[in-house]
Motif scaffolding. Structure first.
Motif, short mmCIF file in Angstrom:
data_model
loop_
_atom_site.label_atom_id
_atom_site.label_comp_id
_atom_site.label_asym_id
_atom_site.label_seq_id
_atom_site.Cartn_x
_atom_site.Cartn_y
_atom_site.Cartn_z
N ALA A 137 15.89 32.45 43.37
CA ALA A 137 16.35 31.08 43.11
C ALA A 137 17.85 30.97 43.34
N ALA A 138 18.27 30.03 44.17
CA ALA A 138 19.68 29.78 44.44
C ALA A 138 20.13 28.54 43.65
N GLY A 139 21.33 28.64 43.06
CA GLY A 139 21.84 27.50 42.32
C GLY A 139 23.21 27.77 41.74
N GLY A 140 23.88 26.71 41.32
CA GLY A 140 25.22 26.83 40.75
C GLY A 140 25.21 27.40 39.35
N GLY A 141 26.35 27.89 38.92
CA GLY A 141 26.46 28.52 37.62
C GLY A 141 26.31 27.57 36.46
N ASP A 142 26.33 26.26 36.71
CA ASP A 142 26.19 25.28 35.64
C ASP A 142 24.74 24.95 35.33
N TRP A 199 27.04 31.67 42.91
CA TRP A 199 28.30 32.01 43.58
C TRP A 199 29.45 31.66 42.66
N ALA A 200 30.56 32.38 42.84
CA ALA A 200 31.74 32.16 41.99
C ALA A 200 32.92 32.91 42.57
N SER A 201 34.11 32.53 42.16
CA SER A 201 35.29 33.33 42.48
C SER A 201 35.24 34.59 41.62
N PRO A 202 35.94 35.67 42.01
CA PRO A 202 35.95 36.87 41.17
C PRO A 202 36.38 36.60 39.74
N GLY A 203 37.41 35.78 39.57
CA GLY A 203 37.88 35.48 38.22
C GLY A 203 36.84 34.75 37.39
N ASP A 204 36.16 33.77 38.01
CA ASP A 204 35.13 33.03 37.30
C ASP A 204 33.93 33.93 36.98
N ALA A 205 33.63 34.87 37.88
CA ALA A 205 32.51 35.80 37.62
C ALA A 205 32.80 36.66 36.40
N VAL A 206 34.04 37.12 36.27
CA VAL A 206 34.42 37.90 35.09
C VAL A 206 34.34 37.04 33.84
N ALA A 207 34.83 35.82 33.92
CA ALA A 207 34.84 34.93 32.75
C ALA A 207 33.43 34.61 32.28
N ALA A 208 32.46 34.65 33.19
CA ALA A 208 31.08 34.31 32.83
C ALA A 208 30.27 35.51 32.37
N LEU A 209 30.86 36.70 32.35
CA LEU A 209 30.11 37.89 31.93
C LEU A 209 29.68 37.77 30.47
N PRO A 210 28.45 38.18 30.16
CA PRO A 210 28.00 38.14 28.77
C PRO A 210 28.66 39.25 27.96
N PRO A 211 28.73 39.11 26.65
CA PRO A 211 29.36 40.15 25.81
C PRO A 211 28.65 41.50 25.90
N ILE A 212 27.35 41.49 26.23
CA ILE A 212 26.60 42.75 26.26
C ILE A 212 26.45 43.28 27.69
N ILE A 213 27.41 42.98 28.55
CA ILE A 213 27.35 43.46 29.93
C ILE A 213 27.40 44.99 29.97
N GLN A 214 26.59 45.57 30.84
CA GLN A 214 26.63 47.02 31.02
C GLN A 214 27.11 47.39 32.43
N THR A 215 26.28 47.10 33.44
CA THR A 215 26.54 47.57 34.80
C THR A 215 26.81 46.41 35.75
N ILE A 216 27.79 46.60 36.63
CA ILE A 216 27.97 45.74 37.80
C ILE A 216 27.63 46.59 39.01
N GLY A 217 26.59 46.19 39.72
CA GLY A 217 26.27 46.84 40.99
C GLY A 217 26.88 46.02 42.12
N TYR A 218 27.69 46.66 42.95
CA TYR A 218 28.46 45.88 43.92
C TYR A 218 28.09 46.21 45.37
N VAL A 222 12.04 36.96 38.21
CA VAL A 222 12.74 35.76 38.68
C VAL A 222 14.22 36.10 38.79
N LEU A 223 14.75 36.09 40.00
CA LEU A 223 16.14 36.50 40.23
C LEU A 223 17.01 35.32 40.60
N PRO A 224 17.93 34.89 39.72
CA PRO A 224 18.87 33.81 40.06
C PRO A 224 19.99 34.34 40.97
N ILE A 225 20.37 33.52 41.94
CA ILE A 225 21.46 33.86 42.86
C ILE A 225 22.46 32.71 42.81
#
Length: 389
Positions: free
Chosen positions: A303-308, A322-341, A317-320
């Motif tokens: 599924a493709a869609g905006g972060g809002d 887009w964001a700037s790097p800074g916005d991607a960091v700001a949207a990380l959940p508190p329980i984040i573990q791994t970023i696969g890049y 079900v995999l959401p896809i």
């Protein structure tokens, strides 16, 4: 105790691990399974799971905890001071319902510590531990690995759930839990020896970060393979894909490529329950404004869609987005573990700066998101299974 392992630490200290086996022989026994695994696969495992298990049993990978925690193999001269370590005692391992492959991987690493192991399976999870060790009993040579299976491995079986947990907690030097925050608290609250150790790996989520220029056919195929192992169930599975510096057009293009490549990853038909879940997940995604598609065979939704947009549920079900790097960091959940890049320049120092204070435990290439190791969630748990002699 036999020779165990002799290692030389970076400060040149000679370290002796007082193991009940020769470490090199134990690793050889594990790796000797690979030809048999290449010829036949246990029916309990998917093709993707079996392939990853084979990678894990490579001798170089099994030596890694020894080398990174204690030092390089050496020989005792009898003339140098030695720092000794021994296994700390019985390990009680509680496994989750949602990541069945974790059981064999954790058991393999714990076997290398020399500690006796008692395992409690998730009440609703697939029993890949017994399935794997049934295979090992048939194909492993006689030696320290077979000794481990006979003498130091116990699968906890009790009529009552509370009795099982109480007995394991009361008799173990280490309580190791992979599961929910609630499960960890429940185990910690059980009576246990005052000098015992609790190691808890609780609720975590992960994400995949990609740049449009890095999305080669092989990278997209790797993303599909990573997602296929657990869907979104596992703590190392991508809960969403973020295209850094991308657009909605990039998200839609990646969605379509993943759907097209899905049959190359999951060739067998999915279960009826998975197909039903994906059909409902696709309808829900469309209702919430996501531009989603069903993969061939209805085994996954992309599924493709905006972060809002409202978040999506569903194992496959995999959401896809887009964001700037800074916005991607700001949207990380508190329980984040791994970023696969999948990035053009992942070693650029800017990534380290960007992630400072983010809580990310692992920043790893996309294809290695599920690679389990002797350090997990930033906890060197394998090293903690040893005490000074």
């Amino acid at each position: 105790m036999s020779e165990g392992a002799w290692l030389r630490a970076p400060d040149q200290t000679v370290v002796h691990l007082e193991l009940p086996f020769d470490a090199a022989r134990m690793i050889r026994d594990w790796s000797s399974l690979l030809p048999s695994m290449a010829r036949a696969r246990s029916e309990a495992f998917t093709r993707v799971e079996w392939a990853y298990l084979m990678t894990f049993l490579d001798a170089e990978n099994l030596w890694r905890p020894f080398l990174e925690e204690f030092g390089n193999p050496t020989e005792a001269s009898g003339e140098e001071p030695v720092q000794g370590f021994r296994p700390c005692g019985q390990v009680a391992l509680w496994l989750p319902n949602n990541v069945s492959l974790l059981g064999p991987l954790a058991a393999i690493l714990i076997s290398l510590s020399g500690c006796p192991l008692q395992v409690k399976l998730g009440s609703r999870g697939l029993d890949l531990v017994n399935a794997f060790f049934d295979f090992v009993r048939v194909h492993a040579p006689e030696g320290p690995l077979q000794d481990f299976l006979r003498d130091r491995l116990r699968m906890a079986r009790f009529d009552r759930q509370d009795a099982r947990n109480q007995q394991m907690a009361a008799s173990s030097a280490v309580r190791m839990v992979f599961g929910s925050d609630q499960a960890a608290r429940a185990i910690e609250d059980l009576p246990h020896p005052p000098d015992s150790l609790g190691i808890y790996f609780t609720d975590r989520v992960s994400e995949a970060w990609v740049e449009p220029e890095a999305l080669s056919e092989e990278v997209v195929l790797s993303l599909a393979r990573v997602f296929a192992v657990y869907g979104r169930r596992g703590c190392t599975s991508p809960a969403r894909v973020v295209i850094l510096g991308g657009t909605g057009k990039d998200a839609s293009a990646l969605r379509d490529r993943l759907a097209r490549l899905w049959p190359r990853v999951m060739r067998a038909h999915c279960s009826q329950s998975q197909a039903s879940e994906c059909l409902m997940g696709n309808q829900l995604a469309l209702a919430r404004g996501w531009e989603s598609v069903l993969a061939p065979g209805h085994g996954a939704v992309f599924a493709a869609g905006g972060g809002d947009l409202e978040p999506l549920e569903g194992t496959f079900v995999l959401p896809i987005t887009w964001a700037s790097p800074g916005d991607a960091v700001a949207a990380l959940p508190p329980i984040i573990q791994t970023i696969g890049y999948a990035l053009k320049e992942p070693r650029a120092p800017g990534w380290t700066t960007l992630l400072e204070g983010s809580g990310v435990k692992r920043f790893v290439p996309l294809a290695t998101m599920h690679h389990f190791g002797h350090v997990w969630d930033g906890i060197p748990f394998w090293r903690m299974l040893f005490t000074e002699a």
